[in-house]
Design a protein around this motif. Structure first.
Motif, PDB file in Angstrom:
ATOM      1  N   LEU A  52       0.834  -1.213   0.000  1.00 44.59           N
ATOM      2  CA  LEU A  52       0.000   0.000   0.000  1.00 44.59           C
ATOM      3  C   LEU A  52       0.862   1.253   0.000  1.00 44.59           C
ATOM      4  O   LEU A  52       0.553   2.239  -0.668  1.00 44.59           O
ATOM      5  CB  LEU A  52      -0.908  -0.010   1.235  1.00 44.59           C
ATOM      6  CG  LEU A  52      -2.001  -1.067   1.185  1.00 44.59           C
ATOM      7  CD1 LEU A  52      -2.632  -1.248   2.557  1.00 44.59           C
ATOM      8  CD2 LEU A  52      -3.065  -0.700   0.163  1.00 44.59           C
ATOM      9  N   LYS A  53       1.956   1.186   0.720  1.00 44.04           N
ATOM     10  CA  LYS A  53       2.851   2.329   0.800  1.00 44.04           C
ATOM     11  C   LYS A  53       3.416   2.642  -0.582  1.00 44.04           C
ATOM     12  O   LYS A  53       3.449   3.803  -0.994  1.00 44.04           O
ATOM     13  CB  LYS A  53       3.965   1.974   1.790  1.00 44.04           C
ATOM     14  CG  LYS A  53       5.240   2.773   1.709  1.00 44.04           C
ATOM     15  CD  LYS A  53       6.406   1.881   2.107  1.00 44.04           C
ATOM     16  CE  LYS A  53       7.701   2.578   1.839  1.00 44.04           C
ATOM     17  NZ  LYS A  53       8.314   3.103   3.031  1.00 44.04           N
ATOM     18  N   GLU A  54       3.837   1.631  -1.299  1.00 47.39           N
ATOM     19  CA  GLU A  54       4.438   1.845  -2.620  1.00 47.39           C
ATOM     20  C   GLU A  54       3.398   2.416  -3.591  1.00 47.39           C
ATOM     21  O   GLU A  54       3.716   3.296  -4.388  1.00 47.39           O
ATOM     22  CB  GLU A  54       5.029   0.537  -3.152  1.00 47.39           C
ATOM     23  CG  GLU A  54       6.219   0.073  -2.327  1.00 47.39           C
ATOM     24  CD  GLU A  54       7.263  -0.681  -3.138  1.00 47.39           C
ATOM     25  OE1 GLU A  54       7.062  -0.907  -4.341  1.00 47.39           O
ATOM     26  OE2 GLU A  54       8.292  -1.037  -2.544  1.00 47.39           O
ATOM     27  N   GLN A  55       2.200   1.914  -3.494  1.00 46.05           N
ATOM     28  CA  GLN A  55       1.123   2.448  -4.343  1.00 46.05           C
ATOM     29  C   GLN A  55       0.955   3.946  -4.085  1.00 46.05           C
ATOM     30  O   GLN A  55       0.815   4.757  -5.001  1.00 46.05           O
ATOM     31  CB  GLN A  55      -0.208   1.750  -4.038  1.00 46.05           C
ATOM     32  CG  GLN A  55      -0.215   0.259  -4.289  1.00 46.05           C
ATOM     33  CD  GLN A  55      -0.107  -0.068  -5.760  1.00 46.05           C
ATOM     34  OE1 GLN A  55      -0.899   0.402  -6.561  1.00 46.05           O
ATOM     35  NE2 GLN A  55       0.882  -0.839  -6.117  1.00 46.05           N
ATOM     36  N   TYR A  56       0.935   4.301  -2.812  1.00 42.68           N
ATOM     37  CA  TYR A  56       0.709   5.683  -2.403  1.00 42.68           C
ATOM     38  C   TYR A  56       1.848   6.573  -2.883  1.00 42.68           C
ATOM     39  O   TYR A  56       1.627   7.669  -3.427  1.00 42.68           O
ATOM     40  CB  TYR A  56       0.591   5.737  -0.875  1.00 42.68           C
ATOM     41  CG  TYR A  56       0.280   7.100  -0.332  1.00 42.68           C
ATOM     42  CD1 TYR A  56       1.293   7.972   0.052  1.00 42.68           C
ATOM     43  CD2 TYR A  56      -1.042   7.546  -0.226  1.00 42.68           C
ATOM     44  CE1 TYR A  56       1.004   9.227   0.545  1.00 42.68           C
ATOM     45  CE2 TYR A  56      -1.340   8.796   0.253  1.00 42.68           C
ATOM     46  CZ  TYR A  56      -0.307   9.635   0.643  1.00 42.68           C
ATOM     47  OH  TYR A  56      -0.596  10.887   1.110  1.00 42.68           O
ATOM     48  N   LEU A  57       3.068   6.108  -2.710  1.00 41.40           N
ATOM     49  CA  LEU A  57       4.235   6.908  -3.105  1.00 41.40           C
ATOM     50  C   LEU A  57       4.249   7.123  -4.619  1.00 41.40           C
ATOM     51  O   LEU A  57       4.522   8.230  -5.091  1.00 41.40           O
ATOM     52  CB  LEU A  57       5.536   6.224  -2.669  1.00 41.40           C
ATOM     53  CG  LEU A  57       5.898   6.300  -1.183  1.00 41.40           C
ATOM     54  CD1 LEU A  57       7.192   5.520  -0.912  1.00 41.40           C
ATOM     55  CD2 LEU A  57       6.045   7.732  -0.711  1.00 41.40           C
ATOM     56  N   GLN A  58       3.929   6.087  -5.348  1.00 30.65           N
ATOM     57  CA  GLN A  58       3.947   6.211  -6.819  1.00 30.65           C
ATOM     58  C   GLN A  58       2.914   7.233  -7.286  1.00 30.65           C
ATOM     59  O   GLN A  58       3.128   7.968  -8.247  1.00 30.65           O
ATOM     60  CB  GLN A  58       3.671   4.857  -7.474  1.00 30.65           C
ATOM     61  CG  GLN A  58       4.854   3.912  -7.409  1.00 30.65           C
ATOM     62  CD  GLN A  58       4.559   2.591  -8.085  1.00 30.65           C
ATOM     63  OE1 GLN A  58       4.536   2.502  -9.321  1.00 30.65           O
ATOM     64  NE2 GLN A  58       4.323   1.565  -7.303  1.00 30.65           N
ATOM     65  N   SER A  59       1.834   7.281  -6.566  1.00 32.37           N
ATOM     66  CA  SER A  59       0.764   8.206  -6.964  1.00 32.37           C
ATOM     67  C   SER A  59       1.032   9.623  -6.506  1.00 32.37           C
ATOM     68  O   SER A  59       0.623  10.580  -7.169  1.00 32.37           O
ATOM     69  CB  SER A  59      -0.576   7.757  -6.368  1.00 32.37           C
ATOM     70  OG  SER A  59      -0.867   6.448  -6.765  1.00 32.37           O
TER      71      SER A  59
END
Lengths: 277, 662
Positions: B28-35
């Protein structure tokens, strides 16, 4: 045959005297308290036992060993209470914890049963231990010949003396003990021993019966310089009774009676401590 | 508060921890950072750790709470992208930030990549400090102004700086971050503040209390595989060159606060020696007696000489700390990873039964020699694991480890003074017991053959249930003064040393091992049954312990009889279960016993003060015991947070202890 049998050598005993102690439980007793929590120490002889719960073949029924392939080395359900150790062996066993004794003021306490039956066996042990400055104590009910006490008193640092039933007829009837012998021994010890502590095993039916308390209280008042420990008798030894095919009487002490006795001792100025099991 | 936790505001710490361990939070963290933070995300995924750190410092939200101290962690911006074997289980040198402003650490010339990255890290720290400065008030503002150019002056300022370094290390994927010898580290600030009238004693104590509460924050994230395993260990007390015991007001104060706060974390390791005053031992036992799970005791009389003999500088050895649980290390100077893998002593015995032609085994001595041959193969595997570790370049940690700056060498390339490799071990007790039982059953009483034993252990006692019960009931020899047991134990220990003493890591670090491990349950899950009555998957014996003993003296004597020299000092903990009644009624006698044990020479000792009755009730009705704390391998944890197998083992051990001790 040597009758000085041992049933247990209990290390790290915190409540059998000062410091860290090893308690030696000797087999054989001159009385038979109904509340005895060491029934294996009443008879002076070896006794076979059978612990049903440990029997892998017969755990659900039966009161005795039915012999199986595990008898030859693995079985712990059967055996005998009481084993012999030479005095040298016993000294070496006790000395295992010498480091713990010396710094804590601890040592060895002889108990039982009645350890003072075995003074001829114990005396050479005591002499050797004294050379190592190891403290020695006895827990005793005092129903033994006076000469036994005289043999060992010089080497004894303290006595825990049981105070149970002091009325002559009841003492004989319930315990099988001669109270005159008890008092003779007590007088000698009070005069000659280094340290004494009274111990009272408390139960509603016998030691703290109304009649016995009426005798105990003045007795303790007359001996107010001696500290007292009181504790409740219990039924925790039932498994041991079962292993000997004997019946545990399950004699107990209610909180009310126990606390009442304690309060009375305090009121009359005794130094008394309540001990828990 | 961690913003990710805000998104999961209905989850408790245990649930968040589970999501962290499973990897869900990371996804979830990686998804958030990418966005939302693509530039940072790219740096985060690159090898450019220094620039990633700097960017993180620029953008991480400042979470200024109403607490006395600034201490925050944001999982979204945690630099947890693995670039190699990561550093953890260590203690930084907090003195670097206490005695220097950040700017005084800069390299004037950036004549290497390391120097350039090192400076970038410092720049990041300054950026972060300035941002905190801008968003805080009063005294906190002053602290974050001074941290850039000046050394710490006051006690509370020093606590804030420790929190700052600690926060940075957790934020940058360092795990099990220790706190070091706080009594030694902070005493000069404490005494100065009292003398100058800056604060009164009770005010300073209150600050220290707040500090401990802050350190306990983010418990769910800091915990490793089990909740509570955070590695936040405070080392107290020490021995000086003249063998005097050194402690101060902060030593007492910290133990008192741990006792008062009744939190499983942080926890204390109390160094002791034969001159430790009764006052200190008494307070330690009082604290242990509350069930809070610490302090664990570490015996300087044994540990220090072993460190020196291993090659640790004497002054460093006198200052030793520990990694997360108990493994000695030199705080601030060591990046020795003390728990790189576990040596499972049971594996060689299993392999022997599986692969060896048993008719070739002619005698007990033969059996032992063959066991050692199989053990050697396991040791080779352990060495391969340790050798293969490729440590990640870590200029962030290098800022806080001694000598890296001076040498201009990163920790991963040997910049620190000490970089040995440590392993833990399990099942030695089970193996020793098993071998001695085989000796008894086969070679002495001739009741069974080796083939029988093979069948028993490989079939998990199928059709031998009676024998299993009998063996389970047998008293353990391991942990007693049985001569044969001690000789066999030592033989195996010396063999391990013989086969590991010449091992060197890439930069010359040596291998060390100890007799304690976190893996007594996990390593046992796939282990065959053993002939000591242990079924397939049942836990191994915990550290150095003997639940069938009827006294504690013998385990102290046993542990003291072992030789922890050469490389055998990587944590050797006696683990005893103690009924609360014992400590309450016999504390003075326990103190005497401990003192003798210290003199005899146990290595380390921890107590689990529990009653089986309470544990059983807590297992059935957890809501009635939300704050019940227990000791698990080398840390304390809430009983309710533990997986069921840990609860069951604690109950079993408590029952056994009460049965044999009564």
């Amino acid at each position: 045959m040597n009758y000085s049998l041992i049933t247990n050598i209990q290390r790290m005993c915190f409540s059998d005297g000062p410091g860290l102690r090893t308690t030696i439980f000797m087999k054989g007793c001159t009385i038979h308290c109904p509340w005895c929590s060491n029934p294996e120490n009443i008879s002076i002889h070896k006794e076979k036992y059978f612990i049903k719960s440990k029997c892998v073949i017969n755990s659900n029924s039966g009161k005795e060993c039915k012999k199986c392939k595990y008898n030859e080395g693995l079985c712990t359900a059967t055996g005998e209470y009481g084993y012999y150790k030479s005095t040298d062996e016993l000294v070496e066993e006790i000395k295992k914890d010498k480091d713990f004794f010396s710094s804590s003021g601890g040592g060895v306490t002889f108990s039982g049963g009645e350890a003072l039956i075995h003074v001829d066996y114990i005396l050479p042990v005591m002499i050797k231990l004294k050379k190592e400055n190891i403290s020695i104590g006895f827990e005793t009910a005092l129903f033994v010949p006076l000469k036994n006490i005289k043999k060992i008193i010089k080497y004894t640092d303290f006595f825990y003396i049981d105070v149970k039933i002091l009325e002559k007829n009841m003492c004989m009837k319930v315990l099988g003990g001669d109270i005159e012998l008890y008092f003779d021994n007590l007088r000698y010890i009070l005069k000659n021993a280094k340290n004494i502590i009274f111990r009272v095993p408390c139960n509603d039916e016998y030691t703290l019966s109304k009649e016995n308390v009426e005798i105990l209280l003045p007795f303790f008042k007359d001996n107010s310089s001696v500290p007292i420990e009181i504790f409740k008798t219990h039924n925790l030894a039932k498994n041991k009774y079962d292993s000997l095919s004997k019946v545990a009487m399950g004699i107990k002490c209610t909180d009310e009676v126990f606390c009442d006795f304690y309060s009375k001792l305090i009121e009359q100025g005794n130094m008394v401590e309540r001990k828990e099991i | 508060m961690d913003r990710l936790k805000d998104n999961y505001s209905t989850l408790n710490d245990l649930e968040l921890h589970e999501k962290k361990v499973s990897g869900e939070l990371n996804y979830l963290k990686e998804q958030y950072l990418q966005s939302n933070y693509l530039d940072f995300y790219k740096l985060y995924k690159s090898d450019n750790i220094a620039n990633a750190f700097y960017r993180m410092c620029e953008i991480i939200p400042i979470n200024k709470s109403e607490d006395d101290f600034v201490y925050f962690f944001d999982y979204i911006f945690a630099l947890d992208y693995i670039r190699g074997y990561r550093y953890g289980n260590i203690t930084p040198n907090y003195k670097i930030i206490l005695e220097n402003g950040i700017s005084s650490l800069f390299y004037v010339e950036e004549d290497s990549r390391f120097c350039k990255d090192y400076n970038r890290i410092l720049q990041g720290l300054i950026v972060l400090s300035k941002r905190i400065y801008n968003q805080t008030d009063s005294i906190q503002k002053e602290w974050f102004r001074r941290i850039i150019n000046e050394p710490a002056e006051h006690f509370d300022e020093a606590l804030q700086r420790i929190l700052f370094v600690n926060q940075v290390l957790w934020q940058t994927d360092h795990f099990l971050v220790g706190l070091g010898s706080l009594d030694d580290l902070l005493i000069k600030y404490y005494e100065k503040d009292i003398k100058s009238g800056y604060m009164l004693k009770n005010q300073l104590k209150e600050k220290l209390k707040k500090f401990l509460l802050q350190i306990h924050n983010y418990y769910w994230f800091k915990s490793g595989m089990l909740m509570g395993d955070t590695g936040q260990i405070i080392v107290l007390g020490k021995t000086d060159e003249l063998n005097n015991y050194k402690y101060n007001e902060l030593t007492i104060m910290l133990i008192e606060l741990i006792k008062e706060l009744q939190l499983p974390d942080p926890k204390i390791l109390l160094r002791v020696n034969e001159n430790t005053p009764n006052e200190v031992l008494s307070l330690a036992l009082d604290t242990i007696g509350t069930g809070v799970g610490s302090p664990i005791l570490s015996n300087d009389k044994v540990v220090i000489p072993k460190l020196i003999k291993f090659g640790i500088n004497k002054l460093d050895a006198l200052d030793y700390g520990v990694s997360a649980c108990w493994e000695p290390l030199i705080s601030g100077k060591s990046v020795s990873l003390n728990n790189m893998t576990t040596l499972n002593f049971m594996r060689p015995l299993e392999n022997l039964f599986r692969r060896e032609k048993l008719s070739n085994v002619k005698s007990f001595n033969d059996l032992v020699e063959k066991y050692l041959i199989y053990l050697k193969r396991n040791l080779n595997a352990v060495k391969r694991v340790v050798k293969s570790a490729d440590f990640q370049y870590d200029p962030i940690l290098s800022v806080f480890i001694d000598k890296c700056r001076e040498r201009k060498i990163d920790v991963s390339q040997g910049g620190a003074d000490y970089f040995d490799a440590g392993i833990t071990s399990v099942a030695l007790g089970n193996v020793v017991n098993s071998l001695l039982i085989i000796k008894e059953l086969i070679y002495e009483k001739k009741l069974y053959s080796l083939t029988d034993v093979k069948k028993i252990v490989l079939t998990d006692y199928k059709n031998y249930e009676d024998l299993e019960k009998l063996l389970k009931d047998k008293k353990s020899k391991y942990g007693t003064m049985d001569t044969e047991c001690i000789e066999l134990t030592k033989k195996i220990l010396y063999y391990v040393t013989e086969n590991t003493k010449d091992f060197r890591t890439e930069y010359g670090g040596k291998l060390k091992y100890g007799l304690s491990a976190p893996t007594y349950i996990d390593a046992a899950k796939t282990a065959f049954a053993s002939i000591d009555g242990r079924r397939y998957g049942d836990p191994f014996i915990v550290h150095i312990s003997n639940e069938t003993a009827d006294n504690y003296m013998e385990i102290l004597q046993f542990a003291s009889s072992l030789d922890y020299g050469d490389n055998r000092f990587n944590g050797n903990v006696i683990d005893i279960m103690v009924n609360p009644y014992f400590i309450k009624h016999y504390k003075n006698k326990l103190i005497e016993m401990l003192k003798v044990g210290i003199d005899l020479g146990f290595f380390q000792l921890q107590m689990n003060v529990v009653s089986s009755e309470i544990l059983i009730r807590a297992k059935d009705m957890p809501e009635m015991y939300p704050n019940l704390i227990v000791r698990v391998w080398g840390f304390s944890a809430y009983f309710n947070d533990l997986p069921i197998e840990y609860k069951n083992l604690l109950i079993k051990r408590a029952i056994q202890n009460e049965r044999y001790m009564s």
